[in-house]
Scaffold this motif. Sequence first.
Motif, short mmCIF file in Angstrom:
data_model
loop_
_atom_site.label_atom_id
_atom_site.label_comp_id
_atom_site.label_asym_id
_atom_site.label_seq_id
_atom_site.Cartn_x
_atom_site.Cartn_y
_atom_site.Cartn_z
N TYR A 268 146.73 73.39 -30.96
CA TYR A 268 146.13 73.26 -29.63
C TYR A 268 146.23 71.81 -29.17
N ARG B 42 135.27 65.30 -32.50
CA ARG B 42 136.43 64.90 -31.70
C ARG B 42 136.30 63.53 -31.05
N TRP C 75 140.49 68.74 -35.25
CA TRP C 75 140.30 70.00 -34.53
C TRP C 75 138.84 70.27 -34.28
N TRP D 85 144.47 68.42 -27.12
CA TRP D 85 143.16 67.80 -26.93
C TRP D 85 143.26 66.56 -26.06
N ASN E 274 144.93 70.37 -34.09
CA ASN E 274 144.84 69.82 -32.74
C ASN E 274 145.79 68.65 -32.58
#
Length: 402
Positions: free
Chosen positions: A179, A214, A402, A181, A392
Amino acid sequence: MKITNAYVHITSPGRNFVTLKVETDAGLYGLGDGTLNGRELAVASYLTDHLVPCLIGRDPFQSEDIWQYFYRGAYWRRGPVTMAAIGAIDVALWDIKGKALNTPVYNLLGGKSREGVMVYAHANGKDIDHALEDVAHHKELGYKAIRVQSGFPGLASTYGVPKGPGRYEPAERGLPPEYDWATEPYLRHVPRLFARVREQFGEELHLLHDCHHRLTPIEAARLGKELEPFHLFWLEDPTPAELQDGFRIIREHTTTPIAVGEVFNSVWDAHDLVRNQWIDYLRMTITHGGGITAIKKAADFAGMYHVRTGFHGPTDLSPVCMAAALHFDTAIHNFGIQEHMAHTDETDAVFPHQYFFKDGYMFPGDGPGLGVDLDEARAKKYPYQRAYLPVNRKLDGTLTDW
Ligand code: EZ4
Ligand code: CO
């Protein structure tokens, strides 16, 4: 009483669970959860190949000595695989002790300090409006505390928000998905989300939010500060905690309460955080923290510094871990809140249990031991399937948390 055998059962009713069943010459058995999401087979092998041979013949009442034997006796100490394996054994022993004494495990840990365990649910949506609908839904179900996550402009997906119509369930079958970010749009978005939630639902509801490691400490400090008007119950995992000192920076800037610890596996992971009073809630799980024996010590240590518990309760730990957590939460003095992600019907059928939810609280049930079982015939219908948590990357391709 003597331990006569122990078996690892791996079942995958929608997701993988590692369960240890410890049998005794008294005809009683106990269950422990050793699930480590995305690394399940490592714990299974650690148990079967290394720990179980040393467990047979021991007295299940000697849970302290057995814990020390596997922790100190391994020489290497700590680590998520080791501690999940020790945790599975330890919880199974407490289950056996409760059954042998014909009393619920919470009675072995101090008895009831409260009638019910306040739990929080997860509400989420692809944008703020959908998240608000989901908060309303969970409020109607009776939850007094709700974690809120939502998607935001600038990113296709984010942590805690499902891609499809189902509930959010971390880990996907096959190889790890990747994914994107971006921190800046997230930091602009979250205060807007909570302004809307407070506007619609008022001051009474407890609200939580998970940053999922994060942010940097100073970014987390900015977010905590901007969320102060909305009085969060906690801001979770604001920054990775390998550097415990990072939390000092957050603490110096904001009064938003801080929770951390779902990836910790030792009280030493929280030592500076607790004794410097940089956090408010410790989130270790019974399984990954090495079982009831270890977590009791961590919780007592935390309590001396005004830190309360807020155990991780995801669907990637089995109902055996949930039952253990609920007995523990019922008994200890410095309980704060318990996370509750409901398991699927398939999972609940594989692990029949006495615990239940009512009006925002959960109850462990009053049967002997943990009050949870494994339906082995049903478990066998769901063989292990490889699955991983996502990874991520920042928009420039750099790998990030992630
Ligand atoms: O991402 O349990 O607060 N809950 C969480 C979880 C974790 C998963 C990882 O396996 O952060 O959703
Ligand atoms: Co979390």
